[in-house]
Structures are given as C-alpha cells and as structure tokens.
Design a protein around this motif. Sequence first.
Motif: not given
Length: 251
Positions: A69-77, A85-88
């Motif tokens: 999820f971190d590596f492929l789906l959140t910026e920076p890709y 912050g919300p993605d964290v």
Amino acid sequence: MLSSVSRDRIALAAAVVGPFAVAGGLIPFRTAISGANMALVLVVAVVAVAAIGSRLAGALAAVSAAVWFDFLLTEPYGRFTIAAGPDVLTAILLLAVGLAVSQLAARARRLHLVTITDADHLSRIHRTTQLVQSGAAPNEVVNQVRPQLVDLLHLRGCRFEQGVLLGRPPRLEPDGSITPRPVHSSSQPGELPDEDVELRVSAGGVYYGRFMLSPTPGHAVTLQARLVAVTLADRVGAAFDAARSGPDRRT
C-alpha cells in the motif's frame, strides 16, 4: 485434499504474493479511488489468506499489504515514503486491522476444529465437563482424563505430575502444536517427539500440574486429536480451580 503442511505453505506464499498482486491491480485506479477504499480492498486479501492459513500467514499478509500500500498506492509512488498524513494513518490502520483479523481467523479455525469433529471426541469432552460440573475431586477428573489421553493420542503411557515443573521437555501447546518441533529426519506431520511431552494443566493463570505423555514412535496424531487433548487438560484445570475456590464455584 491438501495436508495441513501443504496448505500452510500455500498460505505463506499467498501472504507474500497476494497483497502485492492486489495492490498492483489497483495501480490504474489509485488516482480515482481514495486511500481508505484501496486499503479496504487489501484487507479482503488479508482475510482470504488468514482464513486458509496459519496465524503466521495472516500476520505476514497484513505486513505485506501495508508495505505494498505504501510502495505502490501512495504518493510518492515507488518509494517507501508517504507524503500525505491521512495515508500514513490509513497504512497504520491497515496493518493493525490485518493483524487483528489474522488472530481472529486463527481462533475461529481452532474452535471449528474442536467443535466440528467426530462424536467420540465430543463425547470425551462432554463426559469430562459433566464430571467437573458435578463437583468431582480434581484427582477423580485426572483419573478419568489420563486413559482418554492414552487412547486419543495413541500413547505408550501417561502420568500426571501435580505441582511439578522440572526440566524443559517438549510441550503440547494450546493451539495443538508441539514446541520445539521434532527435528529427526524421519518425522512425519503430526508425529510426536520420541521423548515425553508435557501437557500443562492450569486455570485462571494458576499452574496446577502437567500430564507427561509418552508417545508411540512413528505414530502420527491429528491436529483435531491434539486440540481435544488440550481441551481435556483445560477441564482438569477447571476442576482444580473449582476445588481451590470453594464448593460454590463450578465450571
């Protein structure tokens, strides 16, 4: 039908590959779908792995899902960095939920194995539970359970050591596994060690004793049988606990 060992190996492989494949499939939609919704899709992958595999496979799937999820789906890709912050928070929740699901799935599988089994296993548990509920003395419950363990696990012998905890023999754990696992090259899945194995008896965090199981060399024991043995030992622990707590408390 797959053996439990083969199923566990497949689940471990799926724990690594499955979340990666799901995350990869979401790449074309990562700008159109919110991070929270993509995390929910990954949770489904974790649930699928946890449902067929071990607790370890479920936990590994949860970690794998959070990583991809971190590596492929959140910026920076393509980097192990999250800018928003919300993605964290979503990644942290994804890991936490995945780990919780793997634990629940493992517990559910154990309960299923204990309850959905043959009538003989159910009868053993029922008879012992009735004896405990009748207020029988702990030694009486021990004397009923000991021959049941011999028959259930195909033992050469079995003895009960009350309040004794000497040495570090192999142990039959609450999940039906043996620690440490047999290491001799000829061991088969479900085969107990050649030496005596302890099955501890406790209740409410209080240790009362242990059954010392003398396995029959080369004889495999099913996981269901081992889980029933653990349940019988729990009933013995309940008898000791009731006797210690007084006549008004029966389990």
